[in-house]
Design a protein around this motif. Sequence first.
Motif, PDB file in Angstrom:
ATOM      1  N   VAL A 174       0.864  -1.188   0.000  1.00  0.00           N
ATOM      2  CA  VAL A 174       0.000   0.000   0.000  1.00  0.00           C
ATOM      3  C   VAL A 174       0.895   1.230   0.000  1.00  0.00           C
ATOM      4  O   VAL A 174       1.728   1.395   0.895  1.00  0.00           O
ATOM      5  N   ARG A 175       0.750   2.060  -1.009  1.00  0.00           N
ATOM      6  CA  ARG A 175       1.555   3.272  -1.087  1.00  0.00           C
ATOM      7  C   ARG A 175       0.723   4.426  -1.631  1.00  0.00           C
ATOM      8  O   ARG A 175      -0.313   4.215  -2.248  1.00  0.00           O
ATOM      9  N   PRO A 197      -2.653  -7.908   0.853  1.00  0.00           N
ATOM     10  CA  PRO A 197      -1.985  -6.631   1.149  1.00  0.00           C
ATOM     11  C   PRO A 197      -0.985  -6.793   2.295  1.00  0.00           C
ATOM     12  O   PRO A 197      -1.255  -7.522   3.252  1.00  0.00           O
ATOM     13  N   ASN A 198       0.148  -6.116   2.187  1.00  0.00           N
ATOM     14  CA  ASN A 198       1.127  -6.194   3.267  1.00  0.00           C
ATOM     15  C   ASN A 198       1.258  -4.855   3.986  1.00  0.00           C
ATOM     16  O   ASN A 198       0.665  -3.854   3.580  1.00  0.00           O
ATOM     17  N   ARG A 203      -2.591   0.963  10.593  1.00  0.00           N
ATOM     18  CA  ARG A 203      -3.110   1.954   9.638  1.00  0.00           C
ATOM     19  C   ARG A 203      -3.014   1.430   8.207  1.00  0.00           C
ATOM     20  O   ARG A 203      -3.970   1.498   7.427  1.00  0.00           O
ATOM     21  N   ARG A 225      -5.512  -1.346   7.501  1.00  0.00           N
ATOM     22  CA  ARG A 225      -6.888  -0.861   7.306  1.00  0.00           C
ATOM     23  C   ARG A 225      -7.048  -0.221   5.934  1.00  0.00           C
ATOM     24  O   ARG A 225      -8.094  -0.360   5.295  1.00  0.00           O
ATOM     25  N   LEU A 226      -6.009   0.482   5.475  1.00  0.00           N
ATOM     26  CA  LEU A 226      -6.064   1.047   4.125  1.00  0.00           C
ATOM     27  C   LEU A 226      -6.151  -0.074   3.092  1.00  0.00           C
ATOM     28  O   LEU A 226      -6.905   0.011   2.123  1.00  0.00           O
ATOM     29  N   GLY A 227      -5.384  -1.133   3.305  1.00  0.00           N
ATOM     30  CA  GLY A 227      -5.429  -2.266   2.378  1.00  0.00           C
ATOM     31  C   GLY A 227      -6.803  -2.920   2.349  1.00  0.00           C
ATOM     32  O   GLY A 227      -7.323  -3.248   1.286  1.00  0.00           O
ATOM     33  N   ALA A 246      -9.587  -1.470   3.047  1.00  0.00           N
ATOM     34  CA  ALA A 246     -10.562  -0.539   2.475  1.00  0.00           C
ATOM     35  C   ALA A 246     -10.583  -0.591   0.945  1.00  0.00           C
ATOM     36  O   ALA A 246     -11.526  -0.118   0.319  1.00  0.00           O
ATOM     37  N   ALA A 247      -9.542  -1.181   0.353  1.00  0.00           N
ATOM     38  CA  ALA A 247      -9.566  -1.358  -1.100  1.00  0.00           C
ATOM     39  C   ALA A 247     -10.672  -2.326  -1.509  1.00  0.00           C
ATOM     40  O   ALA A 247     -11.068  -2.371  -2.673  1.00  0.00           O
ATOM     41  N   LEU A 260     -10.955  -5.780  -1.317  1.00  0.00           N
ATOM     42  CA  LEU A 260     -10.740  -7.120  -1.881  1.00  0.00           C
ATOM     43  C   LEU A 260     -10.988  -8.214  -0.849  1.00  0.00           C
ATOM     44  O   LEU A 260     -11.613  -9.223  -1.136  1.00  0.00           O
TER      45      LEU A 260
END
Lengths: 263, 78
Positions: free
Chosen positions: A51-52, A77-78, A90, A93-95, A97-98, A100
Amino acid sequence: MGSATPADGPLVIADRSFASRLIVGTGKYRSNAEMVSAIRASGSEMVTVAVRRVDLDRSRDEGILHHLDPAEFFLLPNTAGCYTAPDAVRYARLGRAAGLNDWVKLEVIGDDRTLLPDTTATLDAARELVADGFRVLAYTNDDLITALRLEDAGCAAVMPLASPIGSGLGLVNPYYIREIKRRLEVPVIVDAGVGTASDACLTMEQGVDGVLMNTALAAAENPVGMAGAMRLAVRAGREAYLAGRMASREIAVPSSPAAGMLE
Amino acid sequence: MTVSREGTAAAAPSIVVNGDPREVEPGLSVAELLYGLGLDAAMVVVERNRQILARQDLAGTPVEDGDRFELVHFVGGG
């Protein structure tokens, strides 16, 4: 005739099963086309992604979802690059929220020279993420006590390293890995450090449930060729483990009869 | 002459997107912000002031002065 190699089952993690015991990363390839070809050659079904930030000044198709179809591969996601538990939570959670899945490869780094994990922070983050409903696959050291605590924390899989991330040093401590596998009930995936096919084979011969690698493929002269070799190596190591190796001894035993020699 | 509160509110909101300060036109929604940046909302996750915004809330969330956005997506990684 002897019996065939015992039939192997799928790799089962949480509520999903995977025919391949090889999990691969998607970083550091020379091109996206080469990455996709290598992943297909590896036979892997689960692939890791990072995630970037979106780069607002560059092309719009740099996101990996433009190249990897989530219907073809299970994307994991890592939290790579995170040095604290709150940062890892954090990123996880962003991963998620994508949209998948709710799986995460948890990684909390403690040292930027060795990229060895901060096991205390990893445990803290694992507990928080499990409580938040994540399926946590936790990257960790080859340390039994941490592995047991990660299992107790509710991790879906525990992923001790073979050797430092990206080092290609291979399996430096087979005994510790075997002991972790013997003592845990959740799947044990060896993550990081594999350099070539023999490393992957040797790792699988310890009885672990799977291997995760990235640089060994991406940094090979021919990533697609190496991916095919890794597919065979993981399979060979697994089958050798299931078949049960002979006892090793430090003195030779002839394979041909001692009797019946000419005068 | 004094600048009213209303006058301040009508000024272009100053926000930070992925670490860079930006000024945007007043009255934008987050969905419109993404569109203006050339981003496909289906491919991006939005964090606004440390809170993740669900995709279905992007159109109904206004961009406000001082907002800090992180726009992330998946890239290659191990």
